[in-house]
Motif scaffolding. Sequence first.
Motif, PDB file in Angstrom:
ATOM      1  N   GLU A  31       0.831  -1.207   0.000  1.00  0.00           N
ATOM      2  CA  GLU A  31       0.000   0.000   0.000  1.00  0.00           C
ATOM      3  C   GLU A  31       0.862   1.251   0.000  1.00  0.00           C
ATOM      4  OE1 GLU A  31      -2.827  -0.057   3.145  1.00  0.00           O
ATOM      5  OE2 GLU A  31      -3.876  -1.847   2.407  1.00  0.00           O
ATOM      6  N   ASN A  32       1.964   1.214   0.735  1.00  0.00           N
ATOM      7  CA  ASN A  32       2.866   2.367   0.755  1.00  0.00           C
ATOM      8  C   ASN A  32       3.551   2.563  -0.595  1.00  0.00           C
ATOM      9  OD1 ASN A  32       2.320   3.026   3.418  1.00  0.00           O
ATOM     10  ND2 ASN A  32       4.003   1.800   4.234  1.00  0.00           N
ATOM     11  N   LEU A  33       3.969   1.464  -1.205  1.00  0.00           N
ATOM     12  CA  LEU A  33       4.695   1.552  -2.470  1.00  0.00           C
ATOM     13  C   LEU A  33       3.796   1.966  -3.628  1.00  0.00           C
ATOM     14  CD1 LEU A  33       7.022  -1.588  -2.244  1.00  0.00           C
ATOM     15  CD2 LEU A  33       7.613   0.800  -1.816  1.00  0.00           C
ATOM     16  N   GLU A  34       2.530   1.595  -3.552  1.00  0.00           N
ATOM     17  CA  GLU A  34       1.612   1.923  -4.643  1.00  0.00           C
ATOM     18  C   GLU A  34       1.318   3.417  -4.735  1.00  0.00           C
ATOM     19  OE1 GLU A  34      -1.676  -0.728  -3.893  1.00  0.00           O
ATOM     20  OE2 GLU A  34      -1.025  -2.083  -5.487  1.00  0.00           O
ATOM     21  N   LYS A  35       1.781   4.178  -3.762  1.00  0.00           N
ATOM     22  CA  LYS A  35       1.621   5.630  -3.808  1.00  0.00           C
ATOM     23  C   LYS A  35       2.602   6.264  -4.794  1.00  0.00           C
ATOM     24  CE  LYS A  35       0.305   5.679   1.094  1.00  0.00           C
ATOM     25  NZ  LYS A  35       0.714   6.128   2.464  1.00  0.00           N
ATOM     26  N   PHE A  36       3.624   5.490  -5.170  1.00  0.00           N
ATOM     27  CA  PHE A  36       4.664   6.015  -6.051  1.00  0.00           C
ATOM     28  C   PHE A  36       4.510   5.472  -7.472  1.00  0.00           C
ATOM     29  CE2 PHE A  36       6.424   5.697  -1.724  1.00  0.00           C
ATOM     30  CZ  PHE A  36       6.734   7.033  -1.500  1.00  0.00           C
ATOM     31  N   TRP A  52       2.842  -1.854 -12.944  1.00  0.00           N
ATOM     32  CA  TRP A  52       3.107  -2.557 -11.688  1.00  0.00           C
ATOM     33  C   TRP A  52       3.395  -4.034 -11.925  1.00  0.00           C
ATOM     34  CZ3 TRP A  52       3.997  -1.356  -6.683  1.00  0.00           C
ATOM     35  CH2 TRP A  52       3.872  -2.381  -5.725  1.00  0.00           C
ATOM     36  N   GLU A  53       2.632  -4.658 -12.818  1.00  0.00           N
ATOM     37  CA  GLU A  53       2.778  -6.085 -13.069  1.00  0.00           C
ATOM     38  C   GLU A  53       3.741  -6.336 -14.233  1.00  0.00           C
ATOM     39  OE1 GLU A  53       1.736  -8.354 -11.229  1.00  0.00           O
ATOM     40  OE2 GLU A  53       0.209  -7.371  -9.994  1.00  0.00           O
ATOM     41  N   PRO A  54       4.864  -6.998 -13.990  1.00  0.00           N
ATOM     42  CA  PRO A  54       5.828  -7.258 -15.069  1.00  0.00           C
ATOM     43  C   PRO A  54       5.240  -8.026 -16.250  1.00  0.00           C
ATOM     44  CG  PRO A  54       6.854  -7.642 -12.941  1.00  0.00           C
ATOM     45  CD  PRO A  54       5.401  -7.424 -12.676  1.00  0.00           C
ATOM     46  N   GLU A  55       4.331  -8.959 -15.981  1.00  0.00           N
ATOM     47  CA  GLU A  55       3.756  -9.738 -17.076  1.00  0.00           C
ATOM     48  C   GLU A  55       2.938  -8.855 -18.016  1.00  0.00           C
ATOM     49  OE1 GLU A  55       4.070 -12.862 -18.325  1.00  0.00           O
ATOM     50  OE2 GLU A  55       5.795 -12.830 -16.976  1.00  0.00           O
ATOM     51  N   LYS A  56       2.188  -7.923 -17.446  1.00  0.00           N
ATOM     52  CA  LYS A  56       1.385  -7.021 -18.279  1.00  0.00           C
ATOM     53  C   LYS A  56       2.281  -6.094 -19.093  1.00  0.00           C
ATOM     54  CE  LYS A  56      -2.763  -7.082 -15.397  1.00  0.00           C
ATOM     55  NZ  LYS A  56      -3.727  -6.279 -14.601  1.00  0.00           N
ATOM     56  N   VAL A  57       3.381  -5.665 -18.486  1.00  0.00           N
ATOM     57  CA  VAL A  57       4.332  -4.819 -19.216  1.00  0.00           C
ATOM     58  C   VAL A  57       4.965  -5.604 -20.357  1.00  0.00           C
ATOM     59  CG1 VAL A  57       6.569  -3.647 -19.034  1.00  0.00           C
ATOM     60  CG2 VAL A  57       4.800  -3.250 -17.308  1.00  0.00           C
ATOM     61  N   SER A 241      11.472   8.278  -5.832  1.00  0.00           N
ATOM     62  CA  SER A 241      10.009   8.131  -5.746  1.00  0.00           C
ATOM     63  C   SER A 241       9.462   7.177  -6.802  1.00  0.00           C
ATOM     64  CB  SER A 241       9.320   9.500  -5.872  1.00  0.00           C
ATOM     65  OG  SER A 241       9.743  10.361  -4.837  1.00  0.00           O
ATOM     66  N   LYS A 242      10.263   6.184  -7.151  1.00  0.00           N
ATOM     67  CA  LYS A 242       9.819   5.167  -8.106  1.00  0.00           C
ATOM     68  C   LYS A 242      10.004   3.773  -7.498  1.00  0.00           C
ATOM     69  CE  LYS A 242      10.575   7.664 -12.457  1.00  0.00           C
ATOM     70  NZ  LYS A 242      10.877   8.979 -11.864  1.00  0.00           N
ATOM     71  N   VAL A 243       9.147   2.862  -7.921  1.00  0.00           N
ATOM     72  CA  VAL A 243       9.216   1.470  -7.490  1.00  0.00           C
ATOM     73  C   VAL A 243       9.521   0.618  -8.715  1.00  0.00           C
ATOM     74  CG1 VAL A 243       7.973  -0.451  -6.434  1.00  0.00           C
ATOM     75  CG2 VAL A 243       7.541   1.890  -5.658  1.00  0.00           C
TER      76      VAL A 243
END
Length: 317
Positions: A31-36, A52-57, A241-243
């Motif tokens: 939840e904290n990481l999804e803010k970035f 966020w999802e490597p497979e979708k990318v 500020s990136k994940v």
Amino acid sequence: MNTVRPCGCKGMRSCLKCEQDFHIKKVSLRENLEKFESLAYCVECGRFYPGWEPEKVREQHLWHQEQVGIDLPGVVVKENFLTIKEGQQLLDNIDHLLPWTLSQSGRRKQNFGPKTNFKRRKLRNGQFKGFPDFTAFIQHRFKEINILDNFQTIEQCSLEYDPSKGASIDPHIDDCWIWGERVVTVNCLGNAVLTLTLYEEAKDLHNLSKLQKYNLAVVADYQQFLREPLFPKEKIQIFESKVLRIPMPNLSLIVLYGPARYQFEHSVLREDILERRVCLAYREFTAMYLKDGEFSDKGKEILQNSLKICCTRENKI
């Protein structure tokens, strides 16, 4: 809660069992990481793209030629490093020939390597007498991977992540005093994702020699030997500020080195363990403990034992 709990967790580390038994409130890292802003690694391109999802990318790979991805030196993902048969046989041997011991955050482990005290920087061989014979083929196969040339394993650790226990591993950088540049993982069961976040204190290389956490200060002593130079502050700021999300497919090989290894904390989120995951982690010595290094005399016995094979009643692969 600094004592070891029955589940194996201690301190800030927790699993679903001890969170329930000891009423521990676990803050959701996801939840904290999804803010970035999130960037996922495309195995086809070897670069990071929004998502966020490597497979979708990866599914969008054909369109990546029209986008400018972000490059982070020091990331290798080699799919199908193991065959299906090898993965199944390896898992069977791990489960039936070697005992599991409890670890933290819902994990179990099997460890082969020297005894280390990271805080005091103490090293001794202990009971280390080599590695299980049924895993020898993996280290032999490392020789086929360019980035792993001259890689001499001194620690091999089997790790199990159980989703029913909420298994995970918190953000960290592998110790830099004893473990060398290349951090290697071989996945033999289950798909997962490795999450990287910039370690703010490691942005400015001028401060490197002052960083005590993770023994990062020691890197300044062997920085000139790194295979991939660390990023200067002006270059690494792009990752603020990136994940970063890196796929860890079943049967794959993952290697972190250079900036990805030393300037980013890596973690495995609880939410990314959807099935039982078993992997083998491999570590090498820092240059100081290798031949002609400052402490080569202290590493000599361990290096010799790392070439030995421990016999088991294995089903040969």
